[in-house]
Design a protein around this motif. Sequence first.
Motif, short mmCIF file in Angstrom:
data_model
loop_
_atom_site.label_atom_id
_atom_site.label_comp_id
_atom_site.label_asym_id
_atom_site.label_seq_id
_atom_site.Cartn_x
_atom_site.Cartn_y
_atom_site.Cartn_z
N PRO A 127 79.22 49.87 36.57
CA PRO A 127 77.95 50.19 37.22
C PRO A 127 76.86 50.36 36.18
O PRO A 127 77.11 50.78 35.04
CB PRO A 127 78.24 51.53 37.94
N PRO A 128 75.62 50.06 36.51
CA PRO A 128 74.53 50.16 35.55
C PRO A 128 74.40 51.54 34.95
O PRO A 128 74.02 51.70 33.80
CB PRO A 128 73.28 49.78 36.38
N GLU A 129 74.72 52.59 35.76
CA GLU A 129 74.53 53.95 35.25
C GLU A 129 75.50 54.29 34.15
O GLU A 129 75.22 55.10 33.29
CB GLU A 129 74.70 54.96 36.40
N GLY A 156 95.55 60.11 38.31
CA GLY A 156 94.97 59.09 39.16
C GLY A 156 95.90 58.71 40.28
O GLY A 156 96.36 59.57 41.04
N VAL A 157 96.20 57.42 40.38
CA VAL A 157 97.05 56.94 41.46
C VAL A 157 98.00 55.89 40.91
O VAL A 157 97.65 55.08 40.05
CB VAL A 157 96.21 56.35 42.62
N LEU A 158 99.23 55.91 41.42
CA LEU A 158 100.24 54.92 41.08
C LEU A 158 100.39 53.98 42.27
O LEU A 158 100.50 54.43 43.41
CB LEU A 158 101.58 55.61 40.79
N ILE A 159 100.37 52.68 42.01
CA ILE A 159 100.46 51.66 43.06
C ILE A 159 101.75 50.88 42.84
O ILE A 159 101.92 50.24 41.79
CB ILE A 159 99.25 50.72 43.04
N LEU A 193 88.21 55.10 38.40
CA LEU A 193 87.57 55.27 39.69
C LEU A 193 86.16 55.82 39.53
O LEU A 193 85.22 55.39 40.21
CB LEU A 193 88.41 56.19 40.58
N HIS A 194 85.99 56.80 38.64
CA HIS A 194 84.66 57.36 38.40
C HIS A 194 83.71 56.28 37.91
O HIS A 194 82.54 56.25 38.31
CB HIS A 194 84.75 58.48 37.36
N ARG A 248 80.11 57.47 38.67
CA ARG A 248 80.06 58.92 38.50
C ARG A 248 80.04 59.34 37.04
O ARG A 248 80.06 60.53 36.75
CB ARG A 248 81.26 59.56 39.20
N THR A 249 80.06 58.39 36.12
CA THR A 249 80.03 58.75 34.69
C THR A 249 78.79 58.20 34.03
O THR A 249 78.11 57.33 34.57
CB THR A 249 81.26 58.17 33.99
#
Length: 610
Positions: free
Chosen positions: A344-346, A440-443, A603-604, A609-610
């Motif tokens: 993301p640009p942010e 986090g998450v395990l897939i 994910l963030h 979100r970062t």
Amino acid sequence: MPSRIRILSEALANRIAAGEVVEGPHSVVKELVENSIDAGADAISIDIKGAGSDLIRVADNGVGMNSDDALAAFDRFATSKISGEHDLETIETLGFRGEALPSISSVSRVRLVTCEPRSSEGTEVSLLGGTVKDVRPAGRSHGTTMEISSLFFNTPARRKFLKSNRVELRKILDSVTEYAILYPHIRFDLTVDGRSVLALLPAPGILERALEVLGSARAGEAFHVVHTDGPYTVGGLVGKPSIARARGAFQLLAVNGRPVKSRLLSAAVRAGYGELLPRNRHPIFALVINVDSRFVDANVHPTKREVRFSEERRVFALAENAVRNTLMEHDIAPTLTVGVGDTPPESGSRTSGMSRAATGVGSYESGRRNGEIPATRLPFRTGELSFPSAVREPARTLKEGYDIRQRTGEAGHITSLETGEQVKFWQLHRTYIFVQTREGVLIVDQHAAHERVIYEQVRRRLSGAVEAGPSQQLLFPIAVELSPAESDSFKSVDSLLTRLGFSVRPMSGRTVLMEAVPGAFPKLAHDRILHDLLAEMPSGKRADRDIIESIATTMACKTAIKAGDALAQEEMRALLDQLFATELPYSCPHGRPTFMRMTLDELHKRFGRT
């Protein structure tokens, strides 16, 4: 009668030899770079024009030559690398045959400028088609510059068969890259038509130099190899299975610093990766085997690309174990990361994956030590596997042949011992299992995971490592008619099928009677699985290991849960327990990954979100 046997002239002999030594511009670059390395250079500059057909210039700061040696270097079989027959048994240099320079000069225009250290004057030698045209004093600092122009000017047929400029340049770049990786203490500069293509400063070691070539983004996806067995040592690097490529690019094998092509070593590397890779994927690696020169013969072919080992089986096992052990010492599970263009640009930053310090296996290990989960032999070191920290039920024993389809009770909640929270597994499209981890998450791919579990169970039984599970007698025995090929295979694997839990006896002709099947797989299509097992059997004379692999792979593929099968909470939990109790939980027998991770940091980043 006049004699029909004639002695070829030296010029003609050199042109014939050039057919073996000089395959194209890349062969010239290879030979000249080898001479620079043998001369002790720590800086080598290569300039290319016209894809090497117009000009190849290789300059170094090595020991150089005096005027006598500069002239003698173009005589056939003239070399400074060996002095007698006994030296062939202890070759320590890249060049030694004395064929390269006379072969190259016989099909090109050559200009050599060289000077020895502490000499006030250098020497310049010019040749055309192997004939010396001029010798004169020249000014130069110590070292040697070789200019090869108009390659194959006097053999137009050879020039006509050169590939396109793009292909020839790729071969040159590959050759220079190989030596740059093998000799990281040397500075390499490569320019093509005045444009800098490669500029590598000296590096601390092979791993650092290789990562310069691969790019810093691969820093966490390539592992340093260090392995020793008696007089043999293996160094270099191997890449994660997740960065394997569709083509065999960036695969380097070397023996005593010499790049080689070896089916033996290539097969050993592939065996080291084993089921971690699908057949159509090719790993990234750079392996360097160092051994006393008495145990290897480098004098096999004029190009010096082929070698023979006196202990081939030992070398095969050495390379295979070096690759396998290195991979098993690291976390090789794929991690879903933010790719180019996804940031993301942010955030304005990229990530190369999860660091080892953040994998969260500590809580899993402490739970295992405290008896909260089954004790299993993990094929990785503490701190390197992101195991689901919430999956920790009270201790229980996993039975061999545990049927994941078997319902053990109504679906319940899994309780985290750290927080007391009730944590569930999620099944996405009845294909993938999601479970929350500390980071986090395990897939998990449910079919691939169950394939791995069944594969290792079957393989252990067939190899005699564990007792065969109980057989289930069929109420009505099944008569199965085999094809001629299946009938022939059945005779050779009858005992293995019995060890697995089948009870099949011959009847008349090609018909067999199936009376019992493995109790661990009560729902399989019994007659069909027998056909599948025999149809997939390797043809020709095969080792027992190949037959066992074939049976185990087929059983895993045909009897594992499928995409689309609904699983209860307890079934998903049991599947993960069994997966992480296997020797190689990262992939199914076909090389597909069994699980991936996505961290909170990833994910963030995706949500800005970062």
